[in-house]
Design a protein around this motif. Sequence first.
Motif, PDB file in Angstrom:
ATOM      1  N   VAL A  34       2.674 -28.682  15.276  1.00  0.00           N
ATOM      2  CA  VAL A  34       3.740 -28.376  16.229  1.00  0.00           C
ATOM      3  C   VAL A  34       4.634 -27.338  15.564  1.00  0.00           C
ATOM      4  O   VAL A  34       5.189 -27.591  14.486  1.00  0.00           O
ATOM      5  CB  VAL A  34       4.554 -29.631  16.604  1.00  0.00           C
ATOM      6  CG1 VAL A  34       5.694 -29.274  17.541  1.00  0.00           C
ATOM      7  CG2 VAL A  34       3.645 -30.695  17.222  1.00  0.00           C
ATOM      8  N   MET A  35       4.760 -26.172  16.214  1.00  0.00           N
ATOM      9  CA  MET A  35       5.550 -25.077  15.652  1.00  0.00           C
ATOM     10  C   MET A  35       6.740 -24.798  16.562  1.00  0.00           C
ATOM     11  O   MET A  35       6.573 -24.671  17.773  1.00  0.00           O
ATOM     12  CB  MET A  35       4.719 -23.788  15.586  1.00  0.00           C
ATOM     13  CG  MET A  35       3.412 -23.914  14.872  1.00  0.00           C
ATOM     14  SD  MET A  35       2.446 -22.365  14.918  1.00  0.00           S
ATOM     15  CE  MET A  35       1.874 -22.362  16.626  1.00  0.00           C
ATOM     16  N   PHE A  36       7.913 -24.695  15.986  1.00  0.00           N
ATOM     17  CA  PHE A  36       9.078 -24.235  16.733  1.00  0.00           C
ATOM     18  C   PHE A  36       9.257 -22.764  16.396  1.00  0.00           C
ATOM     19  O   PHE A  36       9.461 -22.403  15.235  1.00  0.00           O
ATOM     20  CB  PHE A  36      10.315 -25.068  16.376  1.00  0.00           C
ATOM     21  CG  PHE A  36      10.243 -26.447  16.977  1.00  0.00           C
ATOM     22  CD1 PHE A  36      10.766 -26.697  18.238  1.00  0.00           C
ATOM     23  CD2 PHE A  36       9.603 -27.471  16.310  1.00  0.00           C
ATOM     24  CE1 PHE A  36      10.670 -27.955  18.810  1.00  0.00           C
ATOM     25  CE2 PHE A  36       9.493 -28.739  16.868  1.00  0.00           C
ATOM     26  CZ  PHE A  36      10.030 -28.976  18.130  1.00  0.00           C
TER      27      PHE A  36
ATOM     28  N   ILE B 202       6.644 -24.309  20.498  1.00  0.00           N
ATOM     29  CA  ILE B 202       7.749 -24.688  21.372  1.00  0.00           C
ATOM     30  C   ILE B 202       8.937 -23.787  21.058  1.00  0.00           C
ATOM     31  O   ILE B 202       9.271 -23.584  19.887  1.00  0.00           O
ATOM     32  CB  ILE B 202       8.153 -26.167  21.151  1.00  0.00           C
ATOM     33  CG1 ILE B 202       6.969 -27.095  21.448  1.00  0.00           C
ATOM     34  CG2 ILE B 202       9.367 -26.533  22.005  1.00  0.00           C
ATOM     35  CD1 ILE B 202       7.204 -28.547  21.066  1.00  0.00           C
ATOM     36  N   SER B 203       9.569 -23.278  22.115  1.00  0.00           N
ATOM     37  CA  SER B 203      10.822 -22.544  21.956  1.00  0.00           C
ATOM     38  C   SER B 203      11.935 -23.382  22.566  1.00  0.00           C
ATOM     39  O   SER B 203      11.821 -23.850  23.696  1.00  0.00           O
ATOM     40  CB  SER B 203      10.762 -21.182  22.642  1.00  0.00           C
ATOM     41  OG  SER B 203      12.023 -20.525  22.506  1.00  0.00           O
ATOM     42  N   ALA B 204      12.997 -23.564  21.802  1.00  0.00           N
ATOM     43  CA  ALA B 204      14.127 -24.367  22.263  1.00  0.00           C
ATOM     44  C   ALA B 204      15.427 -23.573  22.291  1.00  0.00           C
ATOM     45  O   ALA B 204      16.484 -24.135  22.559  1.00  0.00           O
ATOM     46  CB  ALA B 204      14.294 -25.592  21.357  1.00  0.00           C
ATOM     47  N   ASN B 205      15.366 -22.279  22.028  1.00  0.00           N
ATOM     48  CA  ASN B 205      16.598 -21.503  21.956  1.00  0.00           C
ATOM     49  C   ASN B 205      17.315 -21.429  23.297  1.00  0.00           C
ATOM     50  O   ASN B 205      16.690 -21.457  24.357  1.00  0.00           O
ATOM     51  CB  ASN B 205      16.308 -20.078  21.465  1.00  0.00           C
ATOM     52  CG  ASN B 205      16.260 -20.003  19.961  1.00  0.00           C
ATOM     53  OD1 ASN B 205      16.460 -20.988  19.255  1.00  0.00           O
ATOM     54  ND2 ASN B 205      15.978 -18.819  19.449  1.00  0.00           N
ATOM     55  N   ASP B 206      18.620 -21.305  23.233  1.00  0.00           N
ATOM     56  CA  ASP B 206      19.468 -21.158  24.411  1.00  0.00           C
ATOM     57  C   ASP B 206      19.243 -19.765  25.004  1.00  0.00           C
ATOM     58  O   ASP B 206      19.733 -18.765  24.469  1.00  0.00           O
ATOM     59  CB  ASP B 206      20.932 -21.345  24.010  1.00  0.00           C
ATOM     60  CG  ASP B 206      21.899 -21.208  25.159  1.00  0.00           C
ATOM     61  OD1 ASP B 206      21.446 -21.040  26.317  1.00  0.00           O
ATOM     62  OD2 ASP B 206      23.115 -21.266  24.909  1.00  0.00           O
TER      63      ASP B 206
ATOM     64  N   SER C  74      13.976 -16.163  27.000  1.00  0.00           N
ATOM     65  CA  SER C  74      13.846 -16.811  28.312  1.00  0.00           C
ATOM     66  C   SER C  74      12.388 -17.201  28.570  1.00  0.00           C
ATOM     67  O   SER C  74      11.460 -16.661  27.953  1.00  0.00           O
ATOM     68  CB  SER C  74      14.312 -15.871  29.427  1.00  0.00           C
ATOM     69  OG  SER C  74      13.364 -14.823  29.602  1.00  0.00           O
ATOM     70  N   PHE C  75      12.214 -18.121  29.496  1.00  0.00           N
ATOM     71  CA  PHE C  75      10.870 -18.577  29.837  1.00  0.00           C
ATOM     72  C   PHE C  75       9.991 -17.408  30.289  1.00  0.00           C
ATOM     73  O   PHE C  75       8.831 -17.303  29.882  1.00  0.00           O
ATOM     74  CB  PHE C  75      10.937 -19.665  30.914  1.00  0.00           C
ATOM     75  CG  PHE C  75       9.606 -20.293  31.201  1.00  0.00           C
ATOM     76  CD1 PHE C  75       9.055 -21.214  30.334  1.00  0.00           C
ATOM     77  CD2 PHE C  75       8.898 -19.958  32.338  1.00  0.00           C
ATOM     78  CE1 PHE C  75       7.819 -21.795  30.584  1.00  0.00           C
ATOM     79  CE2 PHE C  75       7.665 -20.536  32.611  1.00  0.00           C
ATOM     80  CZ  PHE C  75       7.125 -21.453  31.724  1.00  0.00           C
TER      81      PHE C  75
ATOM     82  N   TYR D 119       8.436 -24.522  26.692  1.00  0.00           N
ATOM     83  CA  TYR D 119       9.873 -24.285  26.736  1.00  0.00           C
ATOM     84  C   TYR D 119      10.621 -25.605  26.765  1.00  0.00           C
ATOM     85  O   TYR D 119      10.463 -26.407  27.682  1.00  0.00           O
ATOM     86  CB  TYR D 119      10.228 -23.446  27.956  1.00  0.00           C
ATOM     87  CG  TYR D 119      11.678 -23.017  28.018  1.00  0.00           C
ATOM     88  CD1 TYR D 119      12.359 -22.602  26.877  1.00  0.00           C
ATOM     89  CD2 TYR D 119      12.358 -23.010  29.224  1.00  0.00           C
ATOM     90  CE1 TYR D 119      13.680 -22.191  26.935  1.00  0.00           C
ATOM     91  CE2 TYR D 119      13.681 -22.588  29.296  1.00  0.00           C
ATOM     92  CZ  TYR D 119      14.337 -22.182  28.146  1.00  0.00           C
ATOM     93  OH  TYR D 119      15.651 -21.784  28.214  1.00  0.00           O
ATOM     94  N   ASP D 120      11.455 -25.811  25.762  1.00  0.00           N
ATOM     95  CA  ASP D 120      12.298 -27.001  25.631  1.00  0.00           C
ATOM     96  C   ASP D 120      13.713 -26.622  26.060  1.00  0.00           C
ATOM     97  O   ASP D 120      14.611 -26.507  25.232  1.00  0.00           O
ATOM     98  CB  ASP D 120      12.243 -27.487  24.178  1.00  0.00           C
ATOM     99  CG  ASP D 120      13.095 -28.715  23.904  1.00  0.00           C
ATOM    100  OD1 ASP D 120      13.462 -29.422  24.862  1.00  0.00           O
ATOM    101  OD2 ASP D 120      13.385 -28.957  22.714  1.00  0.00           O
TER     102      ASP D 120
END
Length: 184
Positions: A40-42, A74-78, A86-87, A105-106
Motif C-alpha cells: 500500500v503506497m501513499f 492512495i492519494s489523501a491530499n487536500d 484532484s481526483f 482517492y481518500d
Amino acid sequence: MAVSPPVCDFGWPAPGFDLPGTDGQRWRLDQISGPKGTLVMFICNHCPYVQSILDRILRDASALQAEGIGVVAISANDAADYPEDSFDNMAKLARERAFPFPYLYDESQSVAKAYGAVCTPDFFGFDAGGGLQYRGRLDASAKQAGAPDARRELYEAMMQVARTGKGPEHQIPSMGCSIKWKDA
C-alpha cells in the motif's frame, strides 16, 4: 519541508478500506491483497519526491505484481488546497503513465489516518496474512532520483516478505512531502 515516517511496527494489521479508483471502480483491501503480500503506497501527483521516482515505482510495482504481491496507491491530499492532486488529475496521471495498479482517492483522509501515513511517498508492505513487514523507502532517491543502479530496497524487501513472510530487520524510512491534511 521533508518528513519521514516512523520505523516498521512488525505485524501491525493492515486497516481495511473501500475507496474510489481512477478507473471508475471502488476498491477494497481484500480485492487488492496478493497471495504473497500487499504493498500500500501513499503518493500524490504534485510531490517532487514522488515525481522523481514515479518511473521506479511503476517498474517495481509491475515486478512485484508478477510475483503475487498486490499493489495499490492512495492519494489523501487536500485537493481544495492542492488542485494538482484532484481526483480528475489523479485519473489523468494514471492514464498517461499507465499505472499497473489501482490509484485510489481518500477524500476524507480517514484511510491515511488509519494507516498513520505521514508523507508522500509512504510505503506499507504487508505479508500474506496482512501483517506489516516493511515501512521503508523505495531506494536512496530523494527530491531527485538516485543513481540508476541504486539498490531496489522496497522491491528486495517485498520479495523477502513473499519468500519468508518476514521483512528485513534494517529498514531506512521513506522521505517525502507531508500529507496535505484538511483544516479541522
